[in-house]
Design a protein around this motif. Sequence first.
Motif, PDB file in Angstrom:
ATOM      1  N   TYR A  19       0.836  -1.197   0.000  1.00  0.00           N
ATOM      2  CA  TYR A  19       0.000   0.000   0.000  1.00  0.00           C
ATOM      3  C   TYR A  19       0.873   1.249   0.000  1.00  0.00           C
ATOM      4  O   TYR A  19       1.979   1.263   0.545  1.00  0.00           O
ATOM      5  CB  TYR A  19      -0.916   0.027   1.227  1.00  0.00           C
ATOM      6  CG  TYR A  19      -2.057  -0.956   1.156  1.00  0.00           C
ATOM      7  CD1 TYR A  19      -3.087  -0.791   0.246  1.00  0.00           C
ATOM      8  CD2 TYR A  19      -2.111  -2.058   2.009  1.00  0.00           C
ATOM      9  CE1 TYR A  19      -4.148  -1.689   0.178  1.00  0.00           C
ATOM     10  CE2 TYR A  19      -3.162  -2.963   1.955  1.00  0.00           C
ATOM     11  CZ  TYR A  19      -4.172  -2.768   1.032  1.00  0.00           C
ATOM     12  OH  TYR A  19      -5.210  -3.668   0.973  1.00  0.00           O
ATOM     13  N   LEU A 151      -9.473   2.010  -9.292  1.00  0.00           N
ATOM     14  CA  LEU A 151      -8.353   1.239  -9.837  1.00  0.00           C
ATOM     15  C   LEU A 151      -7.119   2.095 -10.068  1.00  0.00           C
ATOM     16  O   LEU A 151      -6.021   1.560 -10.233  1.00  0.00           O
ATOM     17  CB  LEU A 151      -8.772   0.562 -11.148  1.00  0.00           C
ATOM     18  CG  LEU A 151      -9.804  -0.563 -11.013  1.00  0.00           C
ATOM     19  CD1 LEU A 151     -10.132  -1.156 -12.378  1.00  0.00           C
ATOM     20  CD2 LEU A 151      -9.303  -1.661 -10.067  1.00  0.00           C
ATOM     21  N   SER A 153      -5.703   4.732  -7.984  1.00  0.00           N
ATOM     22  CA  SER A 153      -4.863   4.829  -6.782  1.00  0.00           C
ATOM     23  C   SER A 153      -5.720   5.243  -5.608  1.00  0.00           C
ATOM     24  O   SER A 153      -6.864   5.696  -5.776  1.00  0.00           O
ATOM     25  CB  SER A 153      -3.744   5.861  -6.971  1.00  0.00           C
ATOM     26  OG  SER A 153      -4.291   7.167  -7.109  1.00  0.00           O
ATOM     27  N   ARG A 327      -8.604  -8.214   0.711  1.00  0.00           N
ATOM     28  CA  ARG A 327      -7.170  -8.541   0.722  1.00  0.00           C
ATOM     29  C   ARG A 327      -6.729  -8.969   2.123  1.00  0.00           C
ATOM     30  O   ARG A 327      -5.927  -9.888   2.271  1.00  0.00           O
ATOM     31  CB  ARG A 327      -6.334  -7.355   0.255  1.00  0.00           C
ATOM     32  CG  ARG A 327      -4.854  -7.709   0.115  1.00  0.00           C
ATOM     33  CD  ARG A 327      -4.082  -6.628  -0.610  1.00  0.00           C
ATOM     34  NE  ARG A 327      -2.708  -7.064  -0.852  1.00  0.00           N
ATOM     35  CZ  ARG A 327      -1.683  -6.843  -0.032  1.00  0.00           C
ATOM     36  NH1 ARG A 327      -1.886  -6.180   1.098  1.00  0.00           N
ATOM     37  NH2 ARG A 327      -0.476  -7.284  -0.320  1.00  0.00           N
ATOM     38  N   LYS A 341      -3.991  -9.820  -5.144  1.00  0.00           N
ATOM     39  CA  LYS A 341      -3.320  -9.118  -6.231  1.00  0.00           C
ATOM     40  C   LYS A 341      -3.412  -7.605  -6.058  1.00  0.00           C
ATOM     41  O   LYS A 341      -4.472  -7.058  -5.766  1.00  0.00           O
ATOM     42  CB  LYS A 341      -3.918  -9.520  -7.582  1.00  0.00           C
ATOM     43  CG  LYS A 341      -3.708 -10.996  -7.927  1.00  0.00           C
ATOM     44  CD  LYS A 341      -4.293 -11.324  -9.290  1.00  0.00           C
ATOM     45  CE  LYS A 341      -4.096 -12.802  -9.631  1.00  0.00           C
ATOM     46  NZ  LYS A 341      -2.667 -13.158  -9.763  1.00  0.00           N
ATOM     47  N   MET A 342      -2.254  -6.947  -6.265  1.00  0.00           N
ATOM     48  CA  MET A 342      -2.194  -5.491  -6.154  1.00  0.00           C
ATOM     49  C   MET A 342      -1.516  -4.899  -7.380  1.00  0.00           C
ATOM     50  O   MET A 342      -0.666  -5.535  -8.003  1.00  0.00           O
ATOM     51  CB  MET A 342      -1.437  -5.061  -4.899  1.00  0.00           C
ATOM     52  CG  MET A 342      -2.111  -5.443  -3.601  1.00  0.00           C
ATOM     53  SD  MET A 342      -1.330  -4.681  -2.158  1.00  0.00           S
ATOM     54  CE  MET A 342      -1.900  -2.988  -2.327  1.00  0.00           C
ATOM     55  N   SER A 343      -1.890  -3.677  -7.704  1.00  0.00           N
ATOM     56  CA  SER A 343      -1.256  -2.983  -8.819  1.00  0.00           C
ATOM     57  C   SER A 343       0.012  -2.286  -8.336  1.00  0.00           C
ATOM     58  O   SER A 343       0.269  -2.193  -7.134  1.00  0.00           O
ATOM     59  CB  SER A 343      -2.224  -1.948  -9.402  1.00  0.00           C
ATOM     60  OG  SER A 343      -2.445  -0.902  -8.467  1.00  0.00           O
ATOM     61  N   ASP A 344       0.785  -1.778  -9.279  1.00  0.00           N
ATOM     62  CA  ASP A 344       2.013  -1.064  -8.922  1.00  0.00           C
ATOM     63  C   ASP A 344       1.715   0.219  -8.150  1.00  0.00           C
ATOM     64  O   ASP A 344       2.586   0.737  -7.441  1.00  0.00           O
ATOM     65  CB  ASP A 344       2.809  -0.722 -10.188  1.00  0.00           C
ATOM     66  CG  ASP A 344       3.368  -1.968 -10.869  1.00  0.00           C
ATOM     67  OD1 ASP A 344       3.517  -2.996 -10.181  1.00  0.00           O
ATOM     68  OD2 ASP A 344       3.643  -1.908 -12.083  1.00  0.00           O
ATOM     69  N   SER A 345       0.501   0.728  -8.297  1.00  0.00           N
ATOM     70  CA  SER A 345       0.135   1.962  -7.591  1.00  0.00           C
ATOM     71  C   SER A 345      -0.442   1.680  -6.205  1.00  0.00           C
ATOM     72  O   SER A 345      -0.947   2.575  -5.547  1.00  0.00           O
ATOM     73  CB  SER A 345      -0.882   2.764  -8.417  1.00  0.00           C
ATOM     74  OG  SER A 345      -2.030   1.987  -8.686  1.00  0.00           O
ATOM     75  N   VAL A 347      -2.946  -0.571  -5.329  1.00  0.00           N
ATOM     76  CA  VAL A 347      -4.393  -0.784  -5.302  1.00  0.00           C
ATOM     77  C   VAL A 347      -4.695  -2.279  -5.320  1.00  0.00           C
ATOM     78  O   VAL A 347      -4.224  -2.986  -6.217  1.00  0.00           O
ATOM     79  CB  VAL A 347      -5.073  -0.110  -6.513  1.00  0.00           C
ATOM     80  CG1 VAL A 347      -6.556  -0.470  -6.561  1.00  0.00           C
ATOM     81  CG2 VAL A 347      -4.890   1.393  -6.461  1.00  0.00           C
ATOM     82  N   TRP A 349      -6.561  -4.387  -6.664  1.00  0.00           N
ATOM     83  CA  TRP A 349      -7.513  -4.294  -7.771  1.00  0.00           C
ATOM     84  C   TRP A 349      -8.418  -5.527  -7.900  1.00  0.00           C
ATOM     85  O   TRP A 349      -9.579  -5.408  -8.302  1.00  0.00           O
ATOM     86  CB  TRP A 349      -6.773  -4.054  -9.088  1.00  0.00           C
ATOM     87  CG  TRP A 349      -5.876  -5.188  -9.514  1.00  0.00           C
ATOM     88  CD1 TRP A 349      -4.552  -5.321  -9.251  1.00  0.00           C
ATOM     89  CD2 TRP A 349      -6.245  -6.334 -10.285  1.00  0.00           C
ATOM     90  NE1 TRP A 349      -4.060  -6.489  -9.784  1.00  0.00           N
ATOM     91  CE2 TRP A 349      -5.086  -7.126 -10.434  1.00  0.00           C
ATOM     92  CE3 TRP A 349      -7.431  -6.777 -10.856  1.00  0.00           C
ATOM     93  CZ2 TRP A 349      -5.089  -8.335 -11.140  1.00  0.00           C
ATOM     94  CZ3 TRP A 349      -7.447  -7.979 -11.557  1.00  0.00           C
ATOM     95  CH2 TRP A 349      -6.281  -8.735 -11.695  1.00  0.00           C
TER      96      TRP A 349
END
Length: 511
Positions: A19, A151, A153, A327, A341-345, A347, A349
Amino acid sequence: MTEVKPSQLSALDAEQVGYKQTLGRRHVQMIAIGGAIGTGLFLGSASRLHNTGPALVLSYAAVGVIAYFLMRALGELVLHRPTSGAFVSYMREFFGEKWAFVTGWVYWMNWVLTGIADLSAVGLYMQFWFPTLDTWITVLVGLVVVLAVNLMSAKAFGEFEFWAAILKVGAIAVFLVVGAVVVIGGMDVGGHKAGFQNLWSNPGGFWPTEAPYVWYGPLLVMSGVVFAYAAIEMVGVAAGEMQNAAREVPKAVNAVIMRIAVFYVGSLLLLVSMLPTEEYKPGISPFVTVFERLGINWMAAVIQAILIIAAMSSLNAGMFSTGRVLRSLGMSKQAPLFTLKMSDSGVPWAGIVMTACVMALGAVLNAFVPNAFELAIEATAIMIVYTWATIFVCQIRLRQLIDKGVVPPTPFPAPGSPWTSYIGLAFLVFVVVGIAISGWQSAEEFSHKINFLVVVFGIPVLSALLALGWRLVKPRVAANTGGRIESVWTDTGPRYGDVTVADPDADTPAH
């Protein structure tokens, strides 16, 4: 901008990895304000005014005090350990994996059902301007917009809430100024003279007791008023992604009581001073009614637009919080693994998309068979009560551990603890009883006594489903945690050996 590093974390905070702490001061303040202002004020107050009379002002004030107790309890928990897992993570720490499982899935179901209602409401609100517009088009557009925001941030979520709160606060501020001028000036409002004398000259008086009213009406309505304040706990979910939770949370929490006094109690005081309460009709915003009676039709249209913004803001908060809660559940194998699963920012997602898909399906089905969802939507009342109860019980347990010297005290202790939390829990029990009573009185036919059915049959059914769910996931959770499924703490220290505890006065955790 800072990012949480795994090396800085204890086992309790492992779910914070990934995060980003991007929510600044203005985001936090407006998230707190936005959570306290929604359709419960803009729309829901109409039916309560109509059925209760001027004494509703006292009902909102009383529940506002409970809401303040709640926020102070939450503030102490957040200053103990900011986490995006919020109530799930605190229940895991203080009561074990079983109660984390129950809390997480109850909170997720609450927001999914609320999201379905929000999407459906947006479709109906848009028909104010476009009567022939198919609701499914509005549902799709609204969902895509809010999903895209979430999605991007946490900061994008914060920006959405910031501007939504600005618009909501702006509309209420305009009403407060106009209402104060009208009431103090004793102006005419649709054939009625405005003034504080309407508080007691209202048909039935300040506290109506004769038919169609009942003497306990202002007390019973408190069970519904609770849900006008629902979502103020969003500050707890957002805490894990704040730039400086230790600084911002106390400010946001302490401001809650003033916002409630001004926005809710102040607005209702003016509403009952401008028109007899019987003039407010269920399903029509009381603010729209007042501005139309004053001949300010453009402002009535603005309020109608604010209703859409409030529903979208609620939907936005639902997606944000459920993604984080899923999560947190996934970290201990209590939810599907893809929710990790998380995004590079930063999140989560996958959990957000999962929630959005269920919301979309529910909203579409609701458009065709609305009665099938009536019971489910009303069930959110019980889920909100449960979520608030978890905050109170976790704060009570935290304070017990602090008093025993097991964990360090926080810099933001809840005043009057533990009694304020006990009062809060007793009030929530009263709310559940009130829901059952009002549900029984709401209709002649047994099948239409929806809130009564939710309490008497819904709670046991939901409890049974959650108990079954826990039995199914318990072996997997036990294997994942090495059998450590009980609470982290005992009355004498860590249950499973050494645990790193965050020092509230330090930037990094300390043993």
